[in-house]
Design a protein around this motif. Structure first.
Motif, mmCIF file in Angstrom:
data_model
loop_
_atom_site.group_PDB
_atom_site.id
_atom_site.type_symbol
_atom_site.label_atom_id
_atom_site.label_comp_id
_atom_site.label_asym_id
_atom_site.label_seq_id
_atom_site.Cartn_x
_atom_site.Cartn_y
_atom_site.Cartn_z
ATOM 1 N N ARG A 37 0.866 -1.181 0.000
ATOM 2 C CA ARG A 37 0.000 0.000 0.000
ATOM 3 C C ARG A 37 0.901 1.228 0.000
ATOM 4 O O ARG A 37 1.865 1.281 0.765
ATOM 5 N N VAL A 38 0.567 2.192 -0.837
ATOM 6 C CA VAL A 38 1.384 3.400 -0.908
ATOM 7 C C VAL A 38 1.230 4.215 0.367
ATOM 8 O O VAL A 38 2.199 4.712 0.928
ATOM 9 N N ASP A 39 -0.015 4.354 0.833
ATOM 10 C CA ASP A 39 -0.278 5.075 2.077
ATOM 11 C C ASP A 39 -1.409 4.377 2.819
ATOM 12 O O ASP A 39 -1.962 3.374 2.345
ATOM 13 N N GLU A 40 -1.778 4.907 3.981
ATOM 14 C CA GLU A 40 -2.754 4.221 4.835
ATOM 15 C C GLU A 40 -4.145 4.151 4.218
ATOM 16 O O GLU A 40 -4.961 3.330 4.633
ATOM 17 N N LYS A 41 -4.435 4.964 3.217
ATOM 18 C CA LYS A 41 -5.727 4.928 2.538
ATOM 19 C C LYS A 41 -5.640 4.223 1.186
ATOM 20 O O LYS A 41 -6.618 4.150 0.456
ATOM 21 N N GLY A 42 -4.468 3.690 0.877
ATOM 22 C CA GLY A 42 -4.252 3.113 -0.435
ATOM 23 C C GLY A 42 -4.841 1.729 -0.618
ATOM 24 O O GLY A 42 -5.211 1.051 0.333
ATOM 25 N N GLU A 43 -4.914 1.318 -1.888
ATOM 26 C CA GLU A 43 -5.356 -0.031 -2.231
ATOM 27 C C GLU A 43 -4.229 -1.027 -1.960
ATOM 28 O O GLU A 43 -3.052 -0.671 -1.982
ATOM 29 N N THR A 70 -0.807 2.753 -8.965
ATOM 30 C CA THR A 70 0.551 2.749 -9.526
ATOM 31 C C THR A 70 1.005 4.170 -9.865
ATOM 32 O O THR A 70 2.192 4.482 -9.800
ATOM 33 N N ALA A 71 0.053 5.035 -10.217
ATOM 34 C CA ALA A 71 0.403 6.440 -10.454
ATOM 35 C C ALA A 71 0.858 7.103 -9.154
ATOM 36 O O ALA A 71 1.834 7.862 -9.134
ATOM 37 N N LEU A 72 0.157 6.805 -8.050
ATOM 38 C CA LEU A 72 0.549 7.339 -6.744
ATOM 39 C C LEU A 72 1.915 6.807 -6.321
ATOM 40 O O LEU A 72 2.753 7.551 -5.800
ATOM 41 N N LEU A 73 2.129 5.515 -6.565
ATOM 42 C CA LEU A 73 3.416 4.919 -6.218
ATOM 43 C C LEU A 73 4.534 5.590 -7.003
ATOM 44 O O LEU A 73 5.613 5.877 -6.460
ATOM 45 N N ASN A 74 4.264 5.870 -8.273
ATOM 46 C CA ASN A 74 5.290 6.470 -9.125
ATOM 47 C C ASN A 74 5.631 7.905 -8.708
ATOM 48 O O ASN A 74 6.677 8.421 -9.083
ATOM 49 N N GLY A 258 -11.072 -8.139 -17.066
ATOM 50 C CA GLY A 258 -11.646 -6.886 -17.551
ATOM 51 C C GLY A 258 -12.756 -6.325 -16.698
ATOM 52 O O GLY A 258 -13.277 -5.236 -16.976
ATOM 53 N N VAL A 259 -13.106 -7.021 -15.610
ATOM 54 C CA VAL A 259 -14.259 -6.631 -14.790
ATOM 55 C C VAL A 259 -14.104 -5.234 -14.205
ATOM 56 O O VAL A 259 -15.049 -4.448 -14.165
ATOM 57 N N TYR A 260 -12.890 -4.889 -13.746
ATOM 58 C CA TYR A 260 -12.705 -3.635 -13.026
ATOM 59 C C TYR A 260 -12.030 -2.535 -13.849
ATOM 60 O O TYR A 260 -11.647 -1.509 -13.294
ATOM 61 N N LYS A 261 -11.915 -2.727 -15.156
ATOM 62 C CA LYS A 261 -11.239 -1.726 -15.973
ATOM 63 C C LYS A 261 -11.946 -0.370 -15.930
ATOM 64 O O LYS A 261 -11.311 0.688 -15.901
ATOM 65 N N LYS A 262 -13.275 -0.386 -15.902
ATOM 66 C CA LYS A 262 -14.034 0.861 -15.838
ATOM 67 C C LYS A 262 -13.701 1.624 -14.560
ATOM 68 O O LYS A 262 -13.479 2.831 -14.565
ATOM 69 N N PHE A 263 -13.640 0.892 -13.428
ATOM 70 C CA PHE A 263 -13.346 1.525 -12.148
ATOM 71 C C PHE A 263 -11.913 2.041 -12.103
ATOM 72 O O PHE A 263 -11.633 3.079 -11.504
ATOM 73 N N GLU A 264 -10.984 1.316 -12.741
ATOM 74 C CA GLU A 264 -9.594 1.761 -12.790
ATOM 75 C C GLU A 264 -9.484 3.080 -13.552
ATOM 76 O O GLU A 264 -8.764 3.993 -13.140
ATOM 77 N N ARG A 265 -10.217 3.189 -14.669
ATOM 78 C CA ARG A 265 -10.189 4.422 -15.454
ATOM 79 C C ARG A 265 -10.750 5.587 -14.656
ATOM 80 O O ARG A 265 -10.210 6.699 -14.670
ATOM 81 N N GLU A 266 -11.866 5.334 -13.953
ATOM 82 C CA GLU A 266 -12.487 6.391 -13.150
ATOM 83 C C GLU A 266 -11.553 6.850 -12.033
ATOM 84 O O GLU A 266 -11.426 8.044 -11.770
ATOM 85 N N ALA A 267 -10.881 5.895 -11.376
ATOM 86 C CA ALA A 267 -9.955 6.241 -10.295
ATOM 87 C C ALA A 267 -8.794 7.066 -10.827
ATOM 88 O O ALA A 267 -8.345 8.030 -10.189
ATOM 89 N N SER A 268 -8.294 6.705 -12.010
ATOM 90 C CA SER A 268 -7.191 7.445 -12.608
ATOM 91 C C SER A 268 -7.608 8.869 -12.963
ATOM 92 O O SER A 268 -6.864 9.826 -12.766
#
Length: 277
Positions: A37-43, A70-74, A258-268
């Motif tokens: 986890r990147v931080d305490e609220k991270g996935e 991964t963007a936060l980690l980077n 592919g189930v969560y791709k929509k949610f990944e895009r929204e989070a990004s």
């Protein structure tokens, strides 16, 4: 908290990080993974171990920037810390008893294939590494693979580096030229592993693939990483991550991925909007 002791940009979307993690480094083996986890609220996100140094007490991960976490980690830099780094998890690659192996890596999956090739090589096996990318701009770890391979074959989809074609083309050429492999191990995108497995099945060559499905807890409790292997339900985190490539239901795995791709895009998008504000 776990300190980032090295950060290196490998290409426009792939980053290497070396993490100070003494207890993980002490027991890590090729094929295993960590959840961080990147931080305490991270996935909680799984990353396959790309390398480790027991003396330096560090573990290396190589990741592609594909979602919010991964963007936060980077965004983290050398000297900064991440919240959690749990592992090693999963089963190590079985490398004993093989005399000649072909290690097939695709894209960022080559970062996972590298420590596997290295372990086989150090165990005295003859190692042929076949590594594929879309184009020359995203090639990574070429020198590292050459150092642990008796034969290194680089292929790109467009022919801008190495040979033009796919890893299956290069592997078929090697097999038909008379190379007899005890084992083929394929690590990369699901379609690539599927077609490598279909090819080796034709020739009766034992094939192992590394599966990295959606994962939450990494202990087999959530069931998120379930797969069908030989008609039975398996969990990648505790039964794998490596399985018999001739028995994996790749079509089901691709559908689930592919189930969560929509949610990944929204989070990004949400992360990008916060940065703009």
């Amino acid at each position: 908290m776990y300190k980032i002791v090295e950060k290196k940009k490998l290409n426009s979307s792939v980053t290497k990080m070396v993490i100070e993690a003494p207890f993980v480094a002490k027991k890590a083996e090729p094929g295993q993974f960590v959840i961080l986890r990147v931080d305490e609220k991270g996935e909680r996100v799984p990353f396959t171990i790309a390398d480790f140094d027991r003396d330096a007490e560090t573990v290396t991960i190589i990741f592609q920037i594909v979602g919010a976490e991964t963007a936060l980690l980077n965004e983290k830099n050398e000297g900064e810390y991440i919240e959690d780094f749990v592992g090693p998890l999963g089963n190590a690659t079985k490398t004993e008893g093989y005399k000649k192996v072909a290690v097939i890596g695709g894209g960022v999956g080559s970062a996972i294939a590298y420590p596997v090739a290295k372990k086989f090589f150090n165990n005295g096996a003859e190692v042929h590494s076949v590594i594929g990318f879309r184009n020359k701009d995203i090639v990574i770890l070429e020198d590292e693979f050459r150092a642990v391979s008796d034969k290194y074959v680089l292929v790109t989809d467009d022919g801008s580096a190495g040979d033009k074609g796919f890893v299956t083309d290069a592997l078929k050429k090697l097999i038909e030229s008379g190379e007899n492999y005890d084992l083929v191990i394929a690590i990369g995108p699901l379609p690539m592993m599927k077609f490598v497995s279909l090819l080796t099945k034709e020739y009766g060559i034992k094939t192992v693939v590394s599966m990295n499905p959606i994962m939450v807890d990494g202990t087999g409790m959530c069931g998120g990483c379930r797969l069908t292997v030989g008609g039975e339900t398996k969990f990648a985190c505790v039964d794998g991550p490596e399985f018999d490539g001739h028995l994996v239901d790749f079509d089901e795995a691709m559908e689930r991925s592919g189930v969560y791709k929509k949610f990944e895009r929204e989070a990004s998008c949400n992360l990008l909007n916060k940065e703009v504000q």
